[in-house]
Motif scaffolding. Structure first.
Motif, PDB file in Angstrom:
ATOM      1  N   HIS A  73     108.047  91.175 -90.233  1.00 25.67           N
ATOM      2  CA  HIS A  73     107.515  90.701 -88.952  1.00 25.67           C
ATOM      3  C   HIS A  73     106.402  89.675 -89.181  1.00 25.67           C
ATOM      4  O   HIS A  73     106.349  88.647 -88.499  1.00 25.67           O
ATOM      5  N   GLY A  74     105.538  89.933 -90.149  1.00 29.54           N
ATOM      6  CA  GLY A  74     104.478  88.979 -90.478  1.00 29.54           C
ATOM      7  C   GLY A  74     105.041  87.645 -90.955  1.00 29.54           C
ATOM      8  O   GLY A  74     104.540  86.583 -90.577  1.00 29.54           O
ATOM      9  N   LEU A  75     106.092  87.695 -91.769  1.00 28.86           N
ATOM     10  CA  LEU A  75     106.734  86.453 -92.213  1.00 28.86           C
ATOM     11  C   LEU A  75     107.349  85.703 -91.036  1.00 28.86           C
ATOM     12  O   LEU A  75     107.264  84.467 -90.972  1.00 28.86           O
ATOM     13  N   CYS A  76     107.948  86.410 -90.116  1.00 29.18           N
ATOM     14  CA  CYS A  76     108.520  85.765 -88.932  1.00 29.18           C
ATOM     15  C   CYS A  76     107.428  85.100 -88.090  1.00 29.18           C
ATOM     16  O   CYS A  76     107.612  83.992 -87.579  1.00 29.18           O
ATOM     17  N   LEU A  77     106.284  85.764 -87.957  1.00 28.06           N
ATOM     18  CA  LEU A  77     105.176  85.172 -87.196  1.00 28.06           C
ATOM     19  C   LEU A  77     104.666  83.905 -87.873  1.00 28.06           C
ATOM     20  O   LEU A  77     104.364  82.910 -87.208  1.00 28.06           O
ATOM     21  N   LEU A  78     104.551  83.935 -89.210  1.00 27.57           N
ATOM     22  CA  LEU A  78     104.138  82.726 -89.929  1.00 27.57           C
ATOM     23  C   LEU A  78     105.137  81.596 -89.712  1.00 27.57           C
ATOM     24  O   LEU A  78     104.750  80.446 -89.491  1.00 27.57           O
ATOM     25  N   ALA A  79     106.410  81.909 -89.770  1.00 27.12           N
ATOM     26  CA  ALA A  79     107.439  80.887 -89.566  1.00 27.12           C
ATOM     27  C   ALA A  79     107.401  80.351 -88.133  1.00 27.12           C
ATOM     28  O   ALA A  79     107.603  79.150 -87.914  1.00 27.12           O
ATOM     29  N   ASP A  80     107.117  81.206 -87.169  1.00 26.34           N
ATOM     30  CA  ASP A  80     107.042  80.759 -85.774  1.00 26.34           C
ATOM     31  C   ASP A  80     105.870  79.810 -85.545  1.00 26.34           C
ATOM     32  O   ASP A  80     105.952  78.924 -84.695  1.00 26.34           O
ATOM     33  N   ARG A  81     104.791  79.992 -86.293  1.00 30.48           N
ATOM     34  CA  ARG A  81     103.619  79.133 -86.124  1.00 30.48           C
ATOM     35  C   ARG A  81     103.728  77.819 -86.890  1.00 30.48           C
ATOM     36  O   ARG A  81     102.881  76.952 -86.733  1.00 30.48           O
TER      37      ARG A  81
ATOM     38  N   ARG B 131     108.069  85.130-101.477  1.00 30.96           N
ATOM     39  CA  ARG B 131     108.260  85.428-102.894  1.00 30.96           C
ATOM     40  C   ARG B 131     107.548  86.722-103.292  1.00 30.96           C
ATOM     41  O   ARG B 131     108.069  87.523-104.056  1.00 30.96           O
ATOM     42  N   ARG B 132     106.325  86.924-102.778  1.00 33.80           N
ATOM     43  CA  ARG B 132     105.620  88.168-103.086  1.00 33.80           C
ATOM     44  C   ARG B 132     106.365  89.375-102.528  1.00 33.80           C
ATOM     45  O   ARG B 132     106.454  90.420-103.166  1.00 33.80           O
ATOM     46  N   PHE B 133     106.907  89.223-101.320  1.00 31.47           N
ATOM     47  CA  PHE B 133     107.678  90.292-100.691  1.00 31.47           C
ATOM     48  C   PHE B 133     108.914  90.609-101.537  1.00 31.47           C
ATOM     49  O   PHE B 133     109.212  91.772-101.797  1.00 31.47           O
ATOM     50  N   TYR B 134     109.607  89.581-102.000  1.00 29.10           N
ATOM     51  CA  TYR B 134     110.770  89.766-102.867  1.00 29.10           C
ATOM     52  C   TYR B 134     110.367  90.485-104.151  1.00 29.10           C
ATOM     53  O   TYR B 134     111.044  91.412-104.601  1.00 29.10           O
ATOM     54  N   ARG B 135     109.236  90.066-104.731  1.00 27.24           N
ATOM     55  CA  ARG B 135     108.764  90.709-105.959  1.00 27.24           C
ATOM     56  C   ARG B 135     108.450  92.179-105.723  1.00 27.24           C
ATOM     57  O   ARG B 135     108.779  93.036-106.538  1.00 27.24           O
ATOM     58  N   ASP B 136     107.808  92.489-104.594  1.00 27.05           N
ATOM     59  CA  ASP B 136     107.471  93.881-104.306  1.00 27.05           C
ATOM     60  C   ASP B 136     108.721  94.738-104.102  1.00 27.05           C
ATOM     61  O   ASP B 136     108.732  95.918-104.446  1.00 27.05           O
TER      62      ASP B 136
END
Length: 90
Positions: free
Chosen positions: A11-19, A44-49
């Motif tokens: 959800h945080g990534l989607c918000l960043l993309a929306d902005r 990338r950090r999310f993928y790594r985690d």
């Protein structure tokens, strides 16, 4: 990482993309590239985690190269200071 954590990070990534704003008279190309790189870093950090590896990198290798955010032009800094000063005097 729980399913709830995964949902919150996505959800945080989607918000960043929306902005994310395309370059225009209000948003410089440098700002656009810096914002896009921020989204890329978070993804990338999310993928790594989730997987334990950086995407496209061998396990144990260093993370992706990071770009330095360009300095804010002096004229913009002066304008911001003028706006702050005017707001204080009103």
């Amino acid at each position: 990482m729980t399913e709830r954590d995964i949902v919150e990070r996505l959800h945080g990534l989607c918000l960043l993309a929306d902005r994310l704003r395309a370059p225009s008279h209000r948003h410089t190309q440098e700002d656009y590239v810096a914002d896009r790189d921020e989204i890329r870093d978070h993804a990338r950090r999310f993928y790594r985690d989730l997987t334990g590896n950086w995407p496209g990198h061998e396990a144990g290798a260093a993370g992706p190269e990071r770009r330095v955010r360009p300095p804010v032009p002096t004229a913009v800094l002066r304008h911001r200071e003028r706006v702050r000063t005017a707001a204080r005097t009103v």
